[in-house]
Design a protein around this motif. Sequence first.
Motif, mmCIF file in Angstrom:
data_model
loop_
_atom_site.group_PDB
_atom_site.id
_atom_site.type_symbol
_atom_site.label_atom_id
_atom_site.label_comp_id
_atom_site.label_asym_id
_atom_site.label_seq_id
_atom_site.Cartn_x
_atom_site.Cartn_y
_atom_site.Cartn_z
ATOM 1 N N ILE A 85 0.804 -1.230 0.000
ATOM 2 C CA ILE A 85 0.000 0.000 0.000
ATOM 3 C C ILE A 85 0.835 1.278 0.000
ATOM 4 N N LEU A 115 0.281 4.126 -2.426
ATOM 5 C CA LEU A 115 -0.857 5.024 -2.237
ATOM 6 C C LEU A 115 -0.409 6.377 -1.688
ATOM 7 N N THR A 122 -2.454 10.507 1.793
ATOM 8 C CA THR A 122 -2.237 9.714 0.583
ATOM 9 C C THR A 122 -2.309 10.641 -0.631
ATOM 10 N N VAL A 146 -5.445 4.467 5.395
ATOM 11 C CA VAL A 146 -5.778 3.482 4.371
ATOM 12 C C VAL A 146 -6.307 2.225 5.041
ATOM 13 N N CYS A 156 -6.984 -1.785 4.684
ATOM 14 C CA CYS A 156 -6.533 -2.922 3.879
ATOM 15 C C CYS A 156 -6.733 -4.214 4.663
#
Length: 394
Positions: free
Chosen positions: A99, A102, A158, A165, A167
């Motif tokens: 990630i 991002l 981001t 974020v 996930c």
Amino acid sequence: MKYVNANDILPEELLSMIRKYYQNGYLYIPKEKNCEVKRKTEYKIELEKRNQHIYLMHLEGKTNGQLGTIFHLSGASIRRIISKEKVAYQQVKEQIEQILPLWGIECKQLLQIYPSAWEINQSYVIKVYDDKRQLKRNIKTAEILLHCAIPVAETVLTKTGEKYVECKGKYFFMSAKLQGHNISNIKDNAIAWKMGCAIAQLHLAFIQCEKEIEFWDNSLLKEMKGWIWESLTKNEWKILTEAEYSKTVALLEKTDDYLPKQLIHRDVHFGNFLFFEGNLSGYIDFDLSQRNIRIFDVCYFLTGLLAEKTDDPYTKNEWIENVKSVMAGYESVITLSVEEKNAIPCVMECIEILFVAYFIRMDDTKSANDAYRVFRFIQDCESDMKSHTPISQN
């Protein structure tokens, strides 16, 4: 059936959630049908906490042999626990690597610095949360503190402007790495004075946080009479005597109503305060922040100095000098009440009793005994604290 006021037993956060569904009436909460399942669940949680504690100490540099001695486990058991924890955290590390784009960051170095935190390229820190509400509260807290000119890590957004974020059921938050480092010379009275100032300045800013964010309203006294008493009783008072416990709790109970309560950090130690060129450069880790008695933070910091693992332990006079410096620094910003000053030795002793109970629950007998020795040290220092610090004699 006896009526119980929810305000007296439920944390404010939980009570606020319940009010969204039902309020201003009687609510029946049925007893757990399968007590055995509940006991197994609680035991599993305790094991998970113990294993995380072992892994944290592994990250801090403890050898498998040392960990085996502390937790009374075989070398094979320690290796198995660390290996299992590493696998779990390796999965999180792989998620982080996936990630990072991002944020538009190319990962050159990813270093785990805590079970839930990784340092990226020596410039950023990414932290993982299971609880989105806690994450959002911490982000909001940091924003308010920055507005109050308190040096905390700034959020790194981001590429699409998001603050975190999500996930695979986990939440990732990135912040800029703060300048500075942890203090190694813990006996420095000039630094102790600055720490007192820093704690008081944070307390002033926390008052603003309370106006905008809901926090857990905790009580040291309720903890002492709740899980702490239960843990010590289950241990059959093998480390701390029931008489020692009862005397300390009675003193706290006598003064608790007169001690100012507010939002506190709850985990004040040199590891969570950064210094650069001799001056405070940053506060970190607000995961345990809660409403409680104001002097808890000061007392927690001062007792923590005695718990530091060092080849040069404090003498009574050295520690008393640090106590004087921290208190003077704090009172240069916030004046403590007479009741607070008189309660300082008692609150310190309660904190060490808390640690005795905590380490008992972690099956860490050595650390529980170490906490008890600190408890006795503080008792031996009571008259000195009242004679040589700003504590009132009234």
